[in-house]
Design a protein around this motif. Sequence first.
Motif, PDB file in Angstrom:
ATOM      1  N   THR A 102     -30.820 -13.974 -53.337  1.00  0.00           N
ATOM      2  CA  THR A 102     -29.704 -13.104 -53.006  1.00  0.00           C
ATOM      3  C   THR A 102     -30.045 -12.102 -51.912  1.00  0.00           C
ATOM      4  N   ARG A 137     -21.240  -4.624 -55.747  1.00  0.00           N
ATOM      5  CA  ARG A 137     -21.110  -6.078 -55.783  1.00  0.00           C
ATOM      6  C   ARG A 137     -20.509  -6.615 -57.078  1.00  0.00           C
ATOM      7  N   ASP A 196     -16.201  -8.229 -46.148  1.00  0.00           N
ATOM      8  CA  ASP A 196     -17.425  -8.911 -45.722  1.00  0.00           C
ATOM      9  C   ASP A 196     -17.430 -10.302 -46.347  1.00  0.00           C
ATOM     10  N   GLU A 252     -19.602 -12.602 -46.787  1.00  0.00           N
ATOM     11  CA  GLU A 252     -20.728 -12.939 -47.658  1.00  0.00           C
ATOM     12  C   GLU A 252     -20.598 -12.277 -49.023  1.00  0.00           C
ATOM     13  N   GLU A 285     -16.395 -14.047 -50.369  1.00  0.00           N
ATOM     14  CA  GLU A 285     -15.928 -15.431 -50.488  1.00  0.00           C
ATOM     15  C   GLU A 285     -16.498 -16.154 -51.711  1.00  0.00           C
ATOM     16  N   HIS A 316     -25.620  -6.768 -40.441  1.00  0.00           N
ATOM     17  CA  HIS A 316     -24.567  -7.306 -39.568  1.00  0.00           C
ATOM     18  C   HIS A 316     -25.087  -7.750 -38.205  1.00  0.00           C
TER      19      HIS A 316
END
Length: 396
Positions: free
Chosen positions: A18, A144, A154, A156, A159, A365
């Motif tokens: 991760t 998260r 974002d 990542e 999605e 980023h």
Amino acid sequence: MTVSAELRTLSDEHAAHTYHPLPVVIATAEGVWVHDADGRRFLDMLSAYSAVNFGHRNPRLVARAKEQLDRVTLVSRAFDHDQFGPFAAELTALCRKDMMLPMNSGAEGVETAIKTARKWGYEVKGVPAGQANVIVFAGNFHGRTTTIISFSDDPEAHEHYGPYTPGFRTVPYGDIDALRAAVDGSTVAVLIEPIQGEAGVNVPPPGFLRAVRELCTEANVLMIDDEIQAGLGRAGTTFAADHEGVVPDVYILGKALGGGIMPVSAVVADQDVLGVFKPGQHGSTFGGNPLACAIGREVVTILKEGTYQKNSAELGAYMHERLAGFPGVSYVSGRGLWAGLHLDRKARPVSERLMELGVLAKETHETTIRLAPPLSITREELDWALERVERALAEH
């Protein structure tokens, strides 16, 4: 194979991928310096994303933790303990509020704030059942959990985790007109980072936080200030919102609140907001535990002294001035000892070269490197690190 390489192999084979960490394995740390498992020394310019604001193994915080370890560490909130009341009183005084709700991680703090806002909206503001909405900002990063990533833009983070939690509206960061247009009678809160960390240490336009505060007051909407990464000295003030003299309705605190020793977070507000909770309606087995409270009390004491804020403000101004002239830097963002170094190239090779030169920093980023040393750093140590940042940029 080196010891570090062996340990990295174990991580690669047995831990979910991760993160994309730099190839370094930290074994010891003190102040601004860390050593890897092979004895190499590095200057930490990330501070665990501001969780280590007061330096690794800060002697005062370690001593306080050791003292508490010899007494009691956990009783759950089923019982009170002798550190809880004093921590609550001292933290709320620091925040100019009168009530707090302790949790553990920053994400738990955000989830708690969202629950608070919705419950307040239904029971105090009178929003129709199931209609509450919270306004957030593009580029946000609040954690998260499933609810939080539901309003992340974002890819990542967002999605392939649906179905997503409804009830959130996103507007551009820094756009007060878009925010005003998004607010309606069912809006219960505006959730904002006073400086966006994950997005690249983005500072909003001057006056924006004041305008948000005024709009929230006019519309009877809670201003929720996520100071988890930006607060507790990082931006050169106790809270990043202090730069505009703004006091929100709700503070979310975390990271540095645990002194780099324990995960400690808290939602802090006045009784007319947090008072919506009754016994059994929210809680945490570990939230507000004796060890966390003891460490948190010392953190509050340190912040009241103002030394770290002053160092962050003074050395931060110096750091920003120097960084602006480095090769390949498009612009520098941030405040205090917190900078987003926005490059005209990929940032990962620069981070890797910095590691080779003895400085640990991390890209975000693609083209931005975040620099956030412990607030205990000296001018000499900062110069040592910045010389290597300049060299790495010149080489890449």
